[in-house]
Motif scaffolding. Sequence first.
Motif, short mmCIF file in Angstrom:
data_model
loop_
_atom_site.label_atom_id
_atom_site.label_comp_id
_atom_site.label_asym_id
_atom_site.label_seq_id
_atom_site.Cartn_x
_atom_site.Cartn_y
_atom_site.Cartn_z
N TRP A 5 -61.63 -22.88 -1.26
CA TRP A 5 -62.11 -23.37 -2.54
C TRP A 5 -61.58 -22.51 -3.68
O TRP A 5 -61.37 -23.01 -4.79
CB TRP A 5 -63.64 -23.39 -2.59
N LEU A 6 -61.34 -21.26 -3.42
CA LEU A 6 -60.81 -20.37 -4.45
C LEU A 6 -59.32 -20.55 -4.67
O LEU A 6 -58.84 -20.49 -5.80
CB LEU A 6 -61.11 -18.91 -4.09
N ASN A 7 -58.56 -20.76 -3.59
CA ASN A 7 -57.11 -20.91 -3.74
C ASN A 7 -56.67 -22.36 -3.93
O ASN A 7 -55.48 -22.64 -4.04
CB ASN A 7 -56.36 -20.25 -2.58
N GLY A 8 -57.62 -23.31 -3.93
CA GLY A 8 -57.30 -24.71 -4.24
C GLY A 8 -56.86 -25.55 -3.06
O GLY A 8 -56.34 -26.64 -3.26
N ASP A 9 -57.06 -25.09 -1.84
CA ASP A 9 -56.61 -25.84 -0.67
C ASP A 9 -57.72 -26.60 0.06
O ASP A 9 -57.47 -27.18 1.11
CB ASP A 9 -55.95 -24.88 0.33
N ALA A 10 -58.93 -26.63 -0.45
CA ALA A 10 -60.05 -27.24 0.27
C ALA A 10 -59.82 -28.73 0.53
O ALA A 10 -60.03 -29.21 1.64
CB ALA A 10 -61.35 -27.03 -0.49
N LEU A 11 -59.37 -29.46 -0.46
CA LEU A 11 -59.15 -30.89 -0.25
C LEU A 11 -57.92 -31.15 0.60
O LEU A 11 -57.86 -32.14 1.32
CB LEU A 11 -59.07 -31.62 -1.57
N TYR A 12 -56.96 -30.27 0.54
CA TYR A 12 -55.80 -30.40 1.41
C TYR A 12 -56.22 -30.35 2.88
O TYR A 12 -55.80 -31.16 3.69
CB TYR A 12 -54.79 -29.30 1.12
N TYR A 13 -57.09 -29.40 3.22
CA TYR A 13 -57.51 -29.25 4.61
C TYR A 13 -58.32 -30.45 5.09
O TYR A 13 -58.20 -30.86 6.24
CB TYR A 13 -58.32 -27.97 4.80
N SER A 14 -59.12 -31.03 4.25
CA SER A 14 -59.91 -32.18 4.69
C SER A 14 -59.07 -33.45 4.75
O SER A 14 -59.24 -34.27 5.65
CB SER A 14 -61.12 -32.38 3.78
N TRP A 25 -51.43 -41.41 3.90
CA TRP A 25 -50.26 -40.63 3.49
C TRP A 25 -50.65 -39.22 3.08
O TRP A 25 -50.63 -38.88 1.89
CB TRP A 25 -49.55 -41.32 2.33
N PRO A 26 -50.96 -38.36 4.03
CA PRO A 26 -51.33 -36.99 3.63
C PRO A 26 -50.15 -36.20 3.06
O PRO A 26 -50.34 -35.17 2.44
CB PRO A 26 -51.83 -36.36 4.93
N GLU A 27 -48.94 -36.73 3.23
CA GLU A 27 -47.75 -36.05 2.70
C GLU A 27 -47.81 -35.89 1.19
O GLU A 27 -47.18 -35.00 0.62
CB GLU A 27 -46.47 -36.81 3.08
N VAL A 28 -48.56 -36.78 0.54
CA VAL A 28 -48.69 -36.71 -0.92
C VAL A 28 -49.24 -35.36 -1.34
O VAL A 28 -48.89 -34.83 -2.38
CB VAL A 28 -49.61 -37.86 -1.42
N PHE A 29 -50.10 -34.78 -0.51
CA PHE A 29 -50.75 -33.52 -0.85
C PHE A 29 -49.91 -32.30 -0.47
O PHE A 29 -50.28 -31.19 -0.79
CB PHE A 29 -52.13 -33.45 -0.18
N TYR A 30 -48.77 -32.51 0.21
CA TYR A 30 -47.91 -31.39 0.59
C TYR A 30 -46.97 -30.99 -0.53
O TYR A 30 -46.62 -29.83 -0.68
CB TYR A 30 -47.04 -31.74 1.80
N GLY A 43 -60.92 -29.78 -9.73
CA GLY A 43 -61.62 -30.88 -10.41
C GLY A 43 -62.96 -31.17 -9.77
O GLY A 43 -63.95 -31.47 -10.45
N THR A 44 -63.02 -31.08 -8.44
CA THR A 44 -64.28 -31.27 -7.73
C THR A 44 -65.28 -30.19 -8.13
O THR A 44 -66.44 -30.49 -8.43
CB THR A 44 -64.04 -31.21 -6.21
N LEU A 45 -64.83 -28.95 -8.13
CA LEU A 45 -65.72 -27.86 -8.53
C LEU A 45 -66.19 -28.02 -9.97
O LEU A 45 -67.37 -27.81 -10.27
CB LEU A 45 -65.00 -26.51 -8.36
N LEU A 46 -65.29 -28.41 -10.85
CA LEU A 46 -65.63 -28.59 -12.26
C LEU A 46 -66.63 -29.73 -12.45
O LEU A 46 -67.62 -29.60 -13.19
CB LEU A 46 -64.36 -28.83 -13.07
#
Length: 108
Positions: A5-14, A25-30, A43-46
């Motif tokens: 959550w601090l480095n911004g990868d939380a949604l990438y992992y899910s 298409w998870p490639e969009v997030f790569y 944005g989720t945190l905000l």
Amino acid sequence: DDVSWLNGDALYYSIANDMWRRWPWPEVFYGFGGGLSKILTYGTLLAEAGFVVLVWFARPRLLVIAAVAGLHLGIAFMLKGATFFTLTMVCGLWIFVPPEIARSWGQW
């Protein structure tokens, strides 16, 4: 506790996880160094943190309700197994819509 959550990868992992993702298409997030994942994570945190405070003020109320509703609809669209919970959260947001606005939407 979760550093993602601090480095911004939380949604990438899910979204990249085969067990949870519905998004084809998870490639969009790569790409772009994970830029889209970072934007969505922060944005989720905000949105969630802003909702707790801003929903009690008349001017930003509808905006933060729309932001959190969009967030939960996005979760329902992108992840498996969370649809009922997230749609329940969206329905629960109606409690915060002022009655005069809800009536005008109902008459429309």
